[in-house]
Design a protein around this motif. Structure first.
Motif, PDB file in Angstrom:
ATOM      1  N   THR A 186      43.377  34.836  31.746  1.00 45.61           N
ATOM      2  CA  THR A 186      41.947  34.856  32.029  1.00 45.61           C
ATOM      3  C   THR A 186      41.378  33.443  32.020  1.00 45.61           C
ATOM      4  OG1 THR A 186      39.846  35.929  31.460  1.00 45.61           O
ATOM      5  CG2 THR A 186      41.109  35.021  29.642  1.00 45.61           C
TER       6      THR A 186
ATOM      7  N   TYR B 209      46.378  41.640  40.955  1.00 41.99           N
ATOM      8  CA  TYR B 209      45.097  42.282  40.679  1.00 41.99           C
ATOM      9  C   TYR B 209      44.252  41.385  39.791  1.00 41.99           C
ATOM     10  CZ  TYR B 209      47.843  46.377  42.052  1.00 41.99           C
ATOM     11  OH  TYR B 209      48.654  47.263  42.725  1.00 41.99           O
ATOM     12  N   LEU B 210      42.953  41.310  40.107  1.00 39.47           N
ATOM     13  CA  LEU B 210      42.013  40.549  39.290  1.00 39.47           C
ATOM     14  C   LEU B 210      40.876  41.459  38.838  1.00 39.47           C
ATOM     15  CD1 LEU B 210      41.268  37.138  41.127  1.00 39.47           C
ATOM     16  CD2 LEU B 210      42.851  37.548  39.232  1.00 39.47           C
ATOM     17  N   SER B 211      40.363  41.184  37.644  1.00 33.22           N
ATOM     18  CA  SER B 211      39.065  41.704  37.221  1.00 33.22           C
ATOM     19  C   SER B 211      38.058  40.583  37.418  1.00 33.22           C
ATOM     20  CB  SER B 211      39.099  42.119  35.757  1.00 33.22           C
ATOM     21  OG  SER B 211      39.270  40.976  34.929  1.00 33.22           O
ATOM     22  N   CYS B 212      36.785  40.951  37.438  1.00 32.17           N
ATOM     23  CA  CYS B 212      35.761  39.958  37.709  1.00 32.17           C
ATOM     24  C   CYS B 212      34.495  40.290  36.925  1.00 32.17           C
ATOM     25  CB  CYS B 212      35.484  39.967  39.208  1.00 32.17           C
ATOM     26  SG  CYS B 212      34.076  38.984  39.636  1.00 32.17           S
TER      27      CYS B 212
ATOM     28  N   THR C 224      38.348  45.657  39.419  1.00 29.55           N
ATOM     29  CA  THR C 224      37.429  46.141  38.394  1.00 29.55           C
ATOM     30  C   THR C 224      36.474  45.008  38.046  1.00 29.55           C
ATOM     31  OG1 THR C 224      37.297  47.299  36.245  1.00 29.55           O
ATOM     32  CG2 THR C 224      38.958  45.551  36.437  1.00 29.55           C
ATOM     33  N   GLY C 225      35.253  45.351  37.634  1.00 28.64           N
ATOM     34  CA  GLY C 225      34.297  44.276  37.392  1.00 28.64           C
ATOM     35  C   GLY C 225      33.150  44.679  36.505  1.00 28.64           C
TER      36      GLY C 225
ATOM     37  N   ALA D 162      40.100  37.859  35.121  1.00 26.86           N
ATOM     38  CA  ALA D 162      41.379  38.041  34.427  1.00 26.86           C
ATOM     39  C   ALA D 162      42.320  38.625  35.465  1.00 26.86           C
ATOM     40  CB  ALA D 162      41.237  38.976  33.234  1.00 26.86           C
ATOM     41  N   GLY D 163      43.596  38.363  35.308  1.00 23.02           N
ATOM     42  CA  GLY D 163      44.515  38.812  36.346  1.00 23.02           C
ATOM     43  C   GLY D 163      45.864  39.197  35.805  1.00 23.02           C
ATOM     44  N   ILE D 164      46.586  39.962  36.612  1.00 27.88           N
ATOM     45  CA  ILE D 164      47.917  40.413  36.230  1.00 27.88           C
ATOM     46  C   ILE D 164      48.877  40.378  37.419  1.00 27.88           C
ATOM     47  CG2 ILE D 164      47.252  41.862  34.273  1.00 27.88           C
ATOM     48  CD1 ILE D 164      47.153  44.255  36.048  1.00 27.88           C
TER      49      ILE D 164
END
Lengths: 336, 336
Positions: free
Chosen positions: A57, A93-96, A129-130, A148-150
């Protein structure tokens, strides 16, 4: 509504509209479209070929929001994608999470969201996702973004800074300090506009071919603190010393100009699209050739080596070695 | 150093010290200790028993930082953990991004970090990767925290708001609006101190037994926007209507007092430890009994049902049904 209002972060209708009209449209993907409280990602797809999940992240607070070569939205995708990619993983994949200041022009938010979406799309990354928070005028400066990412790390890749040993050499994937010098020029009005641009980029395409070179020991992307910070991290993790050669450091003329003007060192300047790579000496030429074959790695260079003697040293143009300290603070706040 | 300085976010020595002396010590775990740019999580361990990864994020900007029942650190762990847990997953790993205002007392940061660490530890969650940014005095209000989290959803669990159908009933896991009323009381000086506390809690232990009840259709934790927002999300996702019964809504006397004093509705107040659960009618009693068996679900109640007729309605004490709108904005900014 031309400006972000407190209501856009309240959980009510205004927030729903912002989500459906801006985020769902720009980031369009099936996981986000489900609108559950969490993205649900197929584990078999995610894990294909990998045995470990890379998870990272970063928050982005850069000022100004827009700069030659990028903006905070592009940066928020590149930065976290690169933190995952340097493990050998393919960021997927990222969250934001947005923190918005009341009164931020809606057009600014829209431009930045579209920049994030375009950057992610071209790197085959989904923002799944955010979250959006709004704080009162004066409680934040315009907007901050966290991502954040995976991504899965291939079973065959085990890069780690702790594995470095004397005889290994250090490469950089291109010129030093472009991002830092660009922001400095903007803030200080140094008048070098047109000659400087941030190197902000997703480095996955540059990194993936390196996974097939057995001699690669460790990768980092050199962001805050510059190449100097990475070299110190490498030295601390492996317990040996590192020596760099000043004459081998690739630096663009305009960046060198900024450094000379202000008495600063490009080694400490932030980059947003540059790798530091530790590799066994016998694999160095292969790695360099591989890097140079990609436009992002055209200026790749060998810059130093791991040595028995502890400490980080820089050999000057006349061969004199001096200790290279990690500065207490980088000269530039809010560089990323 | 008694205050957070710009140097703590610069990538230099000061940041390294903050990381090693505060974060590594408080969050102590092997993934963070590796100090790579990303946590590397064993995929087989993570995926055990699951086939999908739940991935979620939230930023936390609550004001004030400390309140009865919790603080922003505890909240940052509970909130994201719950967003994962309501998918049926067990939240396992969190990332953590701090945005700190220059001048924040170091003691405040330390207290909040220790609160995060304690909350995570007691919920068997590891904070495995993180980032720290510092912005100038006035560019943020004290500190903001982002967390993102992951956990595997068991193969047998397929909860989704889109699966709701007429005849299904709605449960809540306890009293409504405790968190919102607590913050409102603090901000407005309503004088109800001692009677109000946030319900901020990690809900995994309450949720896990529900995985074995086949009739459960969907779960959400009712945060911003309160139970009303969740009910509207449920209605929108399934395409049917929802009717709630006012007399069945569990509300603590002190919360009811705040509502009457200010003419507000506890249905719109934020919670930080309450579930809304959609369940087939024939499984409702089993689910209620299961919830009530845990201290976090002691006040669980059945509050309404899914109906053919579209729209969200509230049946009042005398049986008259009125449309329940989703407010444009919640009355309380920075509630989480």
């Amino acid at each position: 509504m031309n400006e972000v209002q407190m209501a856009h972060g309240s959980g009510g209708q205004a927030m729903q509209q912002l989500i459906s009209q801006l985020f769902l449209e720009a980031f369009a993907n099936p996981w986000l479209a489900e609108q559950e409280d969490q993205a649900r990602l197929d584990l078999a797809t995610l894990a294909a070929g990998g045995d470990r999940l890379a998870f990272s992240t970063d928050s982005y607070v850069i000022d100004p929001l827009f700069f030659p070569g990028g903006d905070i939205g592009k940066l928020a995708v590149c930065g976290t994608a690169n933190d995952i990619a340097v493990s050998g993983a393919t960021p997927r994949y990222l969250s934001c999470g947005f923190i918005l200041e009341e009164g931020l022009p809606m057009a600014t938010l829209k431009t930045l969201v579209e920049s994030m979406a375009a950057t992610a799309r071209s790197a085959d990354i989904a923002i799944v996702t955010g979250d959006t928070k709004v704080v009162q005028r004066g409680a934040a400066d315009k907007l901050f973004i966290n991502t954040a990412g995976i991504g899965a790390i291939p079973t065959t890749v085990h890069w780690a800074a702790s594995s470095l040993a004397p005889g290994d050499v250090l490469l950089v994937s291109g010129t030093l300090g472009d991002h830092g010098a660009t922001i400095l020029n903007l803030r200080e009005g140094l008048g070098l506009d047109g000659e400087l641009a941030s190197d902000c980029a997703v480095l996955t395409p540059l990194i993936q071919p390196l996974r097939d070179i057995p001699g690669i020991k460790a990768l980092r992307d050199a962001t805050r603190g510059g190449v100097n910070a990475v070299v110190h991290e490498f030295a601390a993790a492996c317990g040996y010393g590192i020596e760099l050669n000043e004459r081998d450091l690739p630096v663009k003329p305009a960046v060198r100009g900024v450094c000379e003007l202000l008495g600063l060192d490009a080694l400490n300047f932030a980059n947003e699209g540059k790798l530091v790579i530790a590799v066994q000496r016998e694999a160095a030429e292969q790695a360099l050739a591989q890097l140079r074959a990609h436009p992002l790695g055209r200026d790749a260079a060998m810059i130093g080596e791991v040595v028995e003697r502890k400490g980080v040293r820089l050999a000057g143009l006349y061969g004199v070695k001096r200790l290279l300290d990690l500065p207490h603070a980088e000269p530039l706040p809010r560089i990323c």
